[in-house]
Design an enzyme around this catalytic site. Sequence first.
Site, mmCIF file in Angstrom:
data_model
loop_
_atom_site.group_PDB
_atom_site.id
_atom_site.type_symbol
_atom_site.label_atom_id
_atom_site.label_comp_id
_atom_site.label_asym_id
_atom_site.label_seq_id
_atom_site.Cartn_x
_atom_site.Cartn_y
_atom_site.Cartn_z
ATOM 1 N N GLY A 1 36.676 49.066 40.493
ATOM 2 C CA GLY A 1 36.713 47.689 40.863
ATOM 3 C C GLY A 1 36.328 47.629 42.643
ATOM 4 O O GLY A 1 36.252 48.743 43.074
ATOM 5 N N TYR B 1 41.891 39.707 44.145
ATOM 6 C CA TYR B 1 42.741 38.726 45.169
ATOM 7 C C TYR B 1 44.377 38.758 44.538
ATOM 8 O O TYR B 1 44.160 38.448 43.552
ATOM 9 C CB TYR B 1 42.568 37.052 45.904
ATOM 10 N N ALA C 1 40.753 39.272 36.025
ATOM 11 C CA ALA C 1 40.604 40.527 36.816
ATOM 12 C C ALA C 1 40.712 41.678 35.227
ATOM 13 O O ALA C 1 42.141 42.014 34.866
ATOM 14 C CB ALA C 1 40.452 40.341 37.875
ATOM 15 N N GLY D 1 45.994 47.235 35.617
ATOM 16 C CA GLY D 1 46.115 45.738 34.322
ATOM 17 C C GLY D 1 44.902 44.851 34.924
ATOM 18 O O GLY D 1 43.790 45.404 34.775
ATOM 19 N N ILE D 2 45.914 43.990 34.770
ATOM 20 C CA ILE D 2 44.379 42.861 34.116
ATOM 21 C C ILE D 2 45.849 41.278 35.880
ATOM 22 O O ILE D 2 46.868 42.121 35.155
ATOM 23 C CB ILE D 2 44.944 41.796 32.760
ATOM 24 N N SER D 3 44.406 40.681 35.496
ATOM 25 C CA SER D 3 45.419 39.800 35.952
ATOM 26 C C SER D 3 45.025 38.573 35.684
ATOM 27 O O SER D 3 43.675 38.561 35.546
ATOM 28 C CB SER D 3 45.274 39.481 38.008
ATOM 29 N N CYS E 1 35.399 40.766 42.221
ATOM 30 C CA CYS E 1 34.701 41.900 42.406
ATOM 31 C C CYS E 1 34.104 40.869 41.126
ATOM 32 O O CYS E 1 34.161 40.049 40.178
ATOM 33 C CB CYS E 1 35.937 42.911 40.882
#
Length: 225
Positions: free
Chosen positions: A87, A91, A157, A170-172, A188
């Site tokens: 990616g 933030y 994200a 992983g993920i946010s 991204c």
Amino acid sequence: MITTTKTAPARKDPLDAVEWRTQPGLLAYPDAVTGMEARVAQIRDGEAGELVWLVEHPPLYTAGTSAQLKDLLEPDRFPVFETGRGGQYTYHGPGQRVAYAMLDLRNRGQDLRAYVRNLEAWVIDALQEFGVTGERREGRVGIWVTRGDGREDKIAAIGVRIRSWITYHGISINVAPDLGHFSGIVPCGIGEDLLGVTSLSDLGCEATMDDVDAALKRSFARVFG
């Protein structure tokens, strides 16, 4: 007369269970990377089981392997960390739930594309519990929400790295962060008009971090088993 004896189900090896850990406070990004890399090595060597690590970070930007300097609009605003995940710029900050997933794809199918699809499904399913419809978009990373009049905002994200078929990063999910902090980068997948960022709070959903964590646990079970 026929009698039957019930056999107790075999116990799973403790290392087979997915551990969930919630980090108190705001975790420095370098400490997160160090912790993930250590756990990945332990999983690889059979010394620890899989882990989902729920954290919040202080305000910072991370640069993925595809990041371009021109997309760092305010380089002096927050610390910037280069990272090995895929990616571009992302933030992280207070009010955003980051879920670092250290999973063993040797036992889950060595298919990176399928894993990313499962991460997307995990987020989409969790958001649905709050009445939010998250969607994938071809050619754009993350999970998106339609706002009307052609506008779409990114609410989550996704960034992945794999070592020895063990995943990390992983993920946010944007729960209630300061959305103004995203203005220092081109996040991204966002690089054109009518694309922005949003959060559960921005959408009128006052879910707490604990609410989101509970939804993530339930949806993880549904998606990953």
